[in-house]
Design a protein around this motif. Structure first.
Motif, PDB file in Angstrom:
ATOM      1  N   GLY A 181       1.000  -1.005  -0.017  1.00  7.02           N
ATOM      2  CA  GLY A 181      -0.160   0.399   0.132  1.00  7.02           C
ATOM      3  C   GLY A 181       0.555   0.873  -0.255  1.00  7.02           C
ATOM      4  O   GLY A 181       1.877   1.087   0.119  1.00  7.02           O
ATOM      5  N   GLU A 182       0.133   2.708  -0.538  1.00  6.51           N
ATOM      6  CA  GLU A 182       0.936   3.269  -0.550  1.00  6.51           C
ATOM      7  C   GLU A 182       0.980   4.481   1.078  1.00  6.51           C
ATOM      8  O   GLU A 182       0.448   3.822   1.712  1.00  6.51           O
ATOM      9  N   SER A 183       1.955   4.346   1.487  1.00 10.42           N
ATOM     10  CA  SER A 183       2.269   5.199   2.776  1.00 10.42           C
ATOM     11  C   SER A 183       2.805   6.875   2.115  1.00 10.42           C
ATOM     12  O   SER A 183       2.494   7.205   1.051  1.00 10.42           O
ATOM     13  N   GLY A 184       2.843   7.809   3.131  1.00 12.95           N
ATOM     14  CA  GLY A 184       2.899   9.384   3.093  1.00 12.95           C
ATOM     15  C   GLY A 184       1.792  10.321   3.299  1.00 12.95           C
ATOM     16  O   GLY A 184       0.650   9.373   3.693  1.00 12.95           O
ATOM     17  N   PRO A 185       1.851  11.074   4.205  1.00 13.99           N
ATOM     18  CA  PRO A 185       0.842  12.191   3.878  1.00 13.99           C
ATOM     19  C   PRO A 185      -0.400  11.294   3.316  1.00 13.99           C
ATOM     20  O   PRO A 185      -2.070  11.777   4.130  1.00 13.99           O
ATOM     21  N   LYS A 186      -0.373  12.086   1.800  1.00 15.21           N
ATOM     22  CA  LYS A 186      -1.437  11.706   1.094  1.00 15.21           C
ATOM     23  C   LYS A 186      -2.111  10.134   0.488  1.00 15.21           C
ATOM     24  O   LYS A 186      -2.234  10.242  -0.455  1.00 15.21           O
ATOM     25  N   ALA A 187      -1.485   9.128   1.257  1.00 17.85           N
ATOM     26  CA  ALA A 187      -1.496   7.847   0.579  1.00 17.85           C
ATOM     27  C   ALA A 187      -2.878   8.231   0.633  1.00 17.85           C
ATOM     28  O   ALA A 187      -4.405   8.318   0.836  1.00 17.85           O
ATOM     29  N   ARG A 188      -3.081   7.359  -0.266  1.00 16.40           N
ATOM     30  CA  ARG A 188      -4.503   6.331  -0.851  1.00 16.40           C
ATOM     31  C   ARG A 188      -4.520   4.938  -0.352  1.00 16.40           C
ATOM     32  O   ARG A 188      -3.343   3.975  -0.638  1.00 16.40           O
ATOM     33  N   PRO A 189      -5.805   4.504   0.658  1.00 12.14           N
ATOM     34  CA  PRO A 189      -5.772   3.161   1.069  1.00 12.14           C
ATOM     35  C   PRO A 189      -5.727   1.855   0.174  1.00 12.14           C
ATOM     36  O   PRO A 189      -6.250   2.097  -0.841  1.00 12.14           O
ATOM     37  N   MET A 190      -5.256   0.576   1.048  1.00 13.15           N
ATOM     38  CA  MET A 190      -5.742  -0.521  -0.305  1.00 13.15           C
ATOM     39  C   MET A 190      -6.111  -1.055   0.668  1.00 13.15           C
ATOM     40  O   MET A 190      -6.293  -1.588   2.061  1.00 13.15           O
ATOM     41  N   GLN A 191      -7.712  -2.104  -0.363  1.00 17.72           N
ATOM     42  CA  GLN A 191      -8.043  -2.676   0.551  1.00 17.72           C
ATOM     43  C   GLN A 191      -7.505  -4.472   0.708  1.00 17.72           C
ATOM     44  O   GLN A 191      -6.650  -4.485  -0.212  1.00 17.72           O
ATOM     45  N   PRO A 192      -7.944  -4.377   1.508  1.00 18.39           N
ATOM     46  CA  PRO A 192      -6.935  -6.265   1.834  1.00 18.39           C
ATOM     47  C   PRO A 192      -7.345  -7.012   0.724  1.00 18.39           C
ATOM     48  O   PRO A 192      -6.553  -7.963   0.368  1.00 18.39           O
ATOM     49  N   GLU A 193      -8.652  -7.113   0.530  1.00 18.00           N
ATOM     50  CA  GLU A 193      -8.999  -7.766  -0.960  1.00 18.00           C
ATOM     51  C   GLU A 193      -7.911  -7.767  -2.035  1.00 18.00           C
ATOM     52  O   GLU A 193      -7.969  -9.101  -2.719  1.00 18.00           O
ATOM     53  N   TRP A 194      -7.990  -7.042  -2.173  1.00 17.31           N
ATOM     54  CA  TRP A 194      -6.759  -6.524  -3.783  1.00 17.31           C
ATOM     55  C   TRP A 194      -5.518  -7.088  -3.041  1.00 17.31           C
ATOM     56  O   TRP A 194      -5.312  -8.131  -4.313  1.00 17.31           O
ATOM     57  N   ALA A 195      -5.059  -7.549  -1.735  1.00 17.37           N
ATOM     58  CA  ALA A 195      -4.019  -7.965  -1.762  1.00 17.37           C
ATOM     59  C   ALA A 195      -4.090  -9.279  -1.689  1.00 17.37           C
ATOM     60  O   ALA A 195      -3.186  -9.768  -2.018  1.00 17.37           O
ATOM     61  N   ARG A 196      -5.507 -10.188  -1.224  1.00 16.31           N
ATOM     62  CA  ARG A 196      -5.463 -10.916  -1.327  1.00 16.31           C
ATOM     63  C   ARG A 196      -5.666 -11.801  -2.287  1.00 16.31           C
ATOM     64  O   ARG A 196      -5.348 -13.127  -2.879  1.00 16.31           O
ATOM     65  N   ALA A 197      -6.503 -11.092  -3.480  1.00 17.47           N
ATOM     66  CA  ALA A 197      -6.315 -11.730  -5.022  1.00 17.47           C
ATOM     67  C   ALA A 197      -5.077 -11.699  -5.676  1.00 17.47           C
ATOM     68  O   ALA A 197      -5.057 -13.151  -6.491  1.00 17.47           O
ATOM     69  N   ILE A 198      -4.451 -10.393  -5.321  1.00 13.36           N
ATOM     70  CA  ILE A 198      -3.384 -11.323  -5.916  1.00 13.36           C
ATOM     71  C   ILE A 198      -2.111 -12.060  -5.897  1.00 13.36           C
ATOM     72  O   ILE A 198      -1.555 -13.290  -6.315  1.00 13.36           O
ATOM     73  N   ARG A 199      -2.380 -12.537  -4.106  1.00 13.70           N
ATOM     74  CA  ARG A 199      -1.605 -12.876  -3.307  1.00 13.70           C
ATOM     75  C   ARG A 199      -1.738 -14.903  -4.006  1.00 13.70           C
ATOM     76  O   ARG A 199      -1.294 -15.689  -4.653  1.00 13.70           O
ATOM     77  N   ARG A 200      -3.105 -14.784  -4.147  1.00  8.92           N
ATOM     78  CA  ARG A 200      -3.977 -16.470  -4.446  1.00  8.92           C
ATOM     79  C   ARG A 200      -4.085 -16.438  -6.113  1.00  8.92           C
ATOM     80  O   ARG A 200      -3.408 -17.966  -6.575  1.00  8.92           O
ATOM     81  N   GLN A 201      -3.951 -15.513  -6.712  1.00  9.11           N
ATOM     82  CA  GLN A 201      -3.651 -16.110  -8.476  1.00  9.11           C
ATOM     83  C   GLN A 201      -1.284 -16.237  -8.296  1.00  9.11           C
ATOM     84  O   GLN A 201      -1.507 -17.770  -8.735  1.00  9.11           O
ATOM     85  N   CYS A 202      -1.236 -16.006  -7.245  1.00  8.72           N
ATOM     86  CA  CYS A 202       0.647 -16.440  -7.729  1.00  8.72           C
ATOM     87  C   CYS A 202       0.885 -17.736  -7.280  1.00  8.72           C
ATOM     88  O   CYS A 202       1.797 -18.449  -7.863  1.00  8.72           O
TER      89      CYS A 202
END
Length: 250
Positions: A181-202
């Motif tokens: 996910g993005e860091s910094g004062p203007k970071a945009r949030p990352m949803q957990p399911e987005w990361a899980r979906a990539i992990r499952r495909q990997c």
């Protein structure tokens, strides 16, 4: 100069160029641009023009001086395939890489068309890992096809900052995926399911998975420091690194 890195998936950074320009939404809150402004304010000569592209040929020989085998992230403060970096300078970088087989070099770009054109006419050194940034579907996912067709020993994706669900991806020919996910004062949030979906495909396609960070927003959707949000996904860290010996080039 080369610098010990805090980036979890590398050991040292080597920046023979610094500075860049924005090409896609992943660039919006560029950490390198922010850091460049800070280094400029500190009076470092290489950053006297801030984040303007700057070639630093005096840094080319630095990896030759390090005898310990090291994983280098090349151009953490730039993009080696920026359109204003001439081929002859990239050639000089590749010559150093080829002449130092004790090291491994990670090169990450958002400029997949230049990457493809460059290596269409040149061999890829066997100790190079080539990667593309994949932050969203429109700009990031098309970069995967370009990368897949380049005969690098290791081909990897950096899905950071992950800005949306990437959908179903063809990961054939890809060895490693980094998600963060993005860091910094203007970071945009990352949803957990987005990361899980990539992990499952990997997992389904035999790709090594590395979860780098939540960034400025935690898995629970709350704003905190990057450190406080940590690096765990579903109760554990995912620190997979590609096996350079097992990976098969073309």
């Amino acid at each position: 100069m080369t610098t010990t890195s805090r980036i979890e998936w590398t050991e040292q950074t080597w920046n023979p160029t610094i500075g860049c320009t924005k090409v896609s939404p992943g660039c919006k809150h560029c950490y390198a641009e922010t850091l460049s402004r800070r280094l400029q304010a500190m009076g470092l000569d290489a950053y006297r023009h801030g984040f303007r592209l700057n070639l630093l040929p005096e840094r080319l020989e630095e990896p030759r001086m390090r005898k310990k085998p090291t994983i280098y992230f090349v151009n953490s403060m730039s993009d080696l395939f920026h359109e204003r970096i001439p081929d002859h300078f990239i050639d000089a970088v590749m010559a150093v890489i080829a002449d130092t087989p004790r090291h491994r070099y990670q090169i990450l770009t958002k400029r997949h068309m230049r990457l493809s054109a460059y290596f269409a006419e040149r061999p890829v050194p066997s100790n190079v890992w080539l990667g593309v940034s994949v932050e969203n579907r429109r700009h990031g996912v098309p970069r995967i096809d370009a990368l897949r067709n380049i005969p690098a020993k290791i081909r990897f994706l950096s899905c950071e900052p992950l800005l949306e669900d990437l959908g179903d991806m063809d990961l054939s020919g890809i060895h490693w995926a980094i998600v963060g996910g993005e860091s910094g004062p203007k970071a945009r949030p990352m949803q957990p399911e987005w990361a899980r979906a990539i992990r499952r495909q990997c997992e389904a396609q035999g790709v090594t998975f590395f979860f780098k960070q939540w960034g400025g927003w935690g898995a629970d959707g709350k704003r905190r420091s990057k450190k406080a949000n940590g690096r765990e996904l579903d109760g554990r860290q995912w620190n997979g690194m590609p096996d350079a010996v097992a990976a098969t080039a073309f």
